[in-house]
Design a protein around this motif. Sequence first.
Motif, PDB file in Angstrom:
ATOM      1  N   THR A 194      10.551  54.717  22.198  1.00 50.36           N
ATOM      2  CA  THR A 194      11.523  55.726  22.637  1.00 50.36           C
ATOM      3  C   THR A 194      11.585  56.903  21.675  1.00 50.36           C
ATOM      4  N   GLU A 195      11.749  56.634  20.392  1.00 57.22           N
ATOM      5  CA  GLU A 195      11.914  57.720  19.425  1.00 57.22           C
ATOM      6  C   GLU A 195      10.632  58.486  19.165  1.00 57.22           C
ATOM      7  N   ALA A 196       9.524  57.778  19.014  1.00 54.69           N
ATOM      8  CA  ALA A 196       8.277  58.431  18.608  1.00 54.69           C
ATOM      9  C   ALA A 196       7.376  58.798  19.770  1.00 54.69           C
ATOM     10  N   LEU A 197       7.426  58.024  20.860  1.00 57.83           N
ATOM     11  CA  LEU A 197       6.473  58.257  21.941  1.00 57.83           C
ATOM     12  C   LEU A 197       7.133  58.702  23.241  1.00 57.83           C
TER      13      LEU A 197
ATOM     14  N   ARG B 109       5.140  64.788  17.870  1.00 59.12           N
ATOM     15  CA  ARG B 109       6.300  63.899  17.803  1.00 59.12           C
ATOM     16  C   ARG B 109       5.896  62.536  17.253  1.00 59.12           C
ATOM     17  N   ALA B 110       4.779  61.995  17.746  1.00 61.63           N
ATOM     18  CA  ALA B 110       4.297  60.693  17.275  1.00 61.63           C
ATOM     19  C   ALA B 110       3.989  60.735  15.776  1.00 61.63           C
ATOM     20  N   VAL B 111       3.310  61.779  15.332  1.00 58.61           N
ATOM     21  CA  VAL B 111       2.960  61.932  13.912  1.00 58.61           C
ATOM     22  C   VAL B 111       4.229  62.026  13.061  1.00 58.61           C
ATOM     23  N   GLU B 112       5.216  62.802  13.517  1.00 56.97           N
ATOM     24  CA  GLU B 112       6.476  62.952  12.779  1.00 56.97           C
ATOM     25  C   GLU B 112       7.191  61.615  12.592  1.00 56.97           C
ATOM     26  N   HIS B 113       6.971  60.688  13.506  1.00 49.48           N
ATOM     27  CA  HIS B 113       7.608  59.374  13.421  1.00 49.48           C
ATOM     28  C   HIS B 113       6.702  58.317  12.791  1.00 49.48           C
ATOM     29  N   GLY B 114       5.566  58.729  12.250  1.00 53.66           N
ATOM     30  CA  GLY B 114       4.701  57.805  11.523  1.00 53.66           C
ATOM     31  C   GLY B 114       3.862  56.877  12.373  1.00 53.66           C
TER      32      GLY B 114
ATOM     33  N   TYR C 224      -4.991  61.862  23.364  1.00 57.40           N
ATOM     34  CA  TYR C 224      -4.996  61.312  22.011  1.00 57.40           C
ATOM     35  C   TYR C 224      -4.704  59.823  22.107  1.00 57.40           C
ATOM     36  N   LEU C 225      -5.083  59.083  21.065  1.00 59.39           N
ATOM     37  CA  LEU C 225      -4.904  57.631  21.020  1.00 59.39           C
ATOM     38  C   LEU C 225      -3.992  57.251  19.864  1.00 59.39           C
ATOM     39  N   ALA C 226      -3.105  56.278  20.120  1.00 63.57           N
ATOM     40  CA  ALA C 226      -2.197  55.790  19.094  1.00 63.57           C
ATOM     41  C   ALA C 226      -2.088  54.274  19.200  1.00 63.57           C
ATOM     42  N   ARG C 227      -1.724  53.634  18.082  1.00 62.45           N
ATOM     43  CA  ARG C 227      -1.503  52.178  18.074  1.00 62.45           C
ATOM     44  C   ARG C 227      -0.035  51.930  17.753  1.00 62.45           C
TER      45      ARG C 227
ATOM     46  N   GLY D  36       0.152  46.429  17.921  1.00 64.55           N
ATOM     47  CA  GLY D  36      -1.304  46.527  17.971  1.00 64.55           C
ATOM     48  C   GLY D  36      -1.847  47.031  19.294  1.00 64.55           C
ATOM     49  N   ASN D  37      -0.970  47.356  20.242  1.00 63.11           N
ATOM     50  CA  ASN D  37      -1.414  47.888  21.526  1.00 63.11           C
ATOM     51  C   ASN D  37      -1.865  49.334  21.365  1.00 63.11           C
ATOM     52  N   VAL D  38      -2.865  49.718  22.120  1.00 67.87           N
ATOM     53  CA  VAL D  38      -3.402  51.076  22.045  1.00 67.87           C
ATOM     54  C   VAL D  38      -2.877  51.878  23.230  1.00 67.87           C
ATOM     55  N   TRP D  39      -2.291  53.016  22.920  1.00 65.58           N
ATOM     56  CA  TRP D  39      -1.730  53.921  23.925  1.00 65.58           C
ATOM     57  C   TRP D  39      -2.564  55.185  23.940  1.00 65.58           C
ATOM     58  N   SER D  40      -2.976  55.588  25.120  1.00 63.57           N
ATOM     59  CA  SER D  40      -3.698  56.841  25.316  1.00 63.57           C
ATOM     60  C   SER D  40      -2.778  57.765  26.093  1.00 63.57           C
ATOM     61  N   PHE D  41      -2.495  58.930  25.534  1.00 65.77           N
ATOM     62  CA  PHE D  41      -1.648  59.922  26.189  1.00 65.77           C
ATOM     63  C   PHE D  41      -2.525  61.119  26.526  1.00 65.77           C
ATOM     64  N   GLY D  42      -2.475  61.562  27.785  1.00 67.73           N
ATOM     65  CA  GLY D  42      -3.348  62.652  28.180  1.00 67.73           C
ATOM     66  C   GLY D  42      -2.814  63.445  29.352  1.00 67.73           C
TER      67      GLY D  42
END
Length: 138
Positions: free
Chosen positions: A29-32, A95-100, A117-120, A124-130
């Motif tokens: 919620t906060e970061a993604l 936003r994701a980067v700001e929340h670490g 972009y891809l985030a974990r 350990g789940n991988v999220w792809s936002f596009g």
Amino acid sequence: MAGRGGTARPSICPTLLYADATAAIRQLTEALGFTELSVYETQDGEVLHAELVQGNGVVMIGSKGRGGLFETVLRDAGPAGVYVAVDDVDAHHRRAVEHGVEILMPPTEQDHGSRDYLARDTGGNVWSFGTYAPEIGG
């Protein structure tokens, strides 16, 4: 697919289990940018079931360690990969980067025309936002 009151209901909802579902909900919620639709907890605060919304999609969240058939069959499944369409990939990434959040790939133009972009996450789940959003014709 229309539901009661003409509201759309997603027909596919990824379901993810976390060792610390409360921390996962906070990160999502906060970061993604997800929004809590519902969170059901035990009396001691353990997450039984939660639903988080992003656009017209929903992800269901639960806690590991509660037992039951669903957790048993997922035990060796490993992390999941989930794609989420967003309007502004670069703002979402910032936003994701700001929340670490752990970033696996910065915003990148893809051959199929999307910017992703891809985030974990904490589980350990991988999220792809596009920017690509499939259209389902009728």
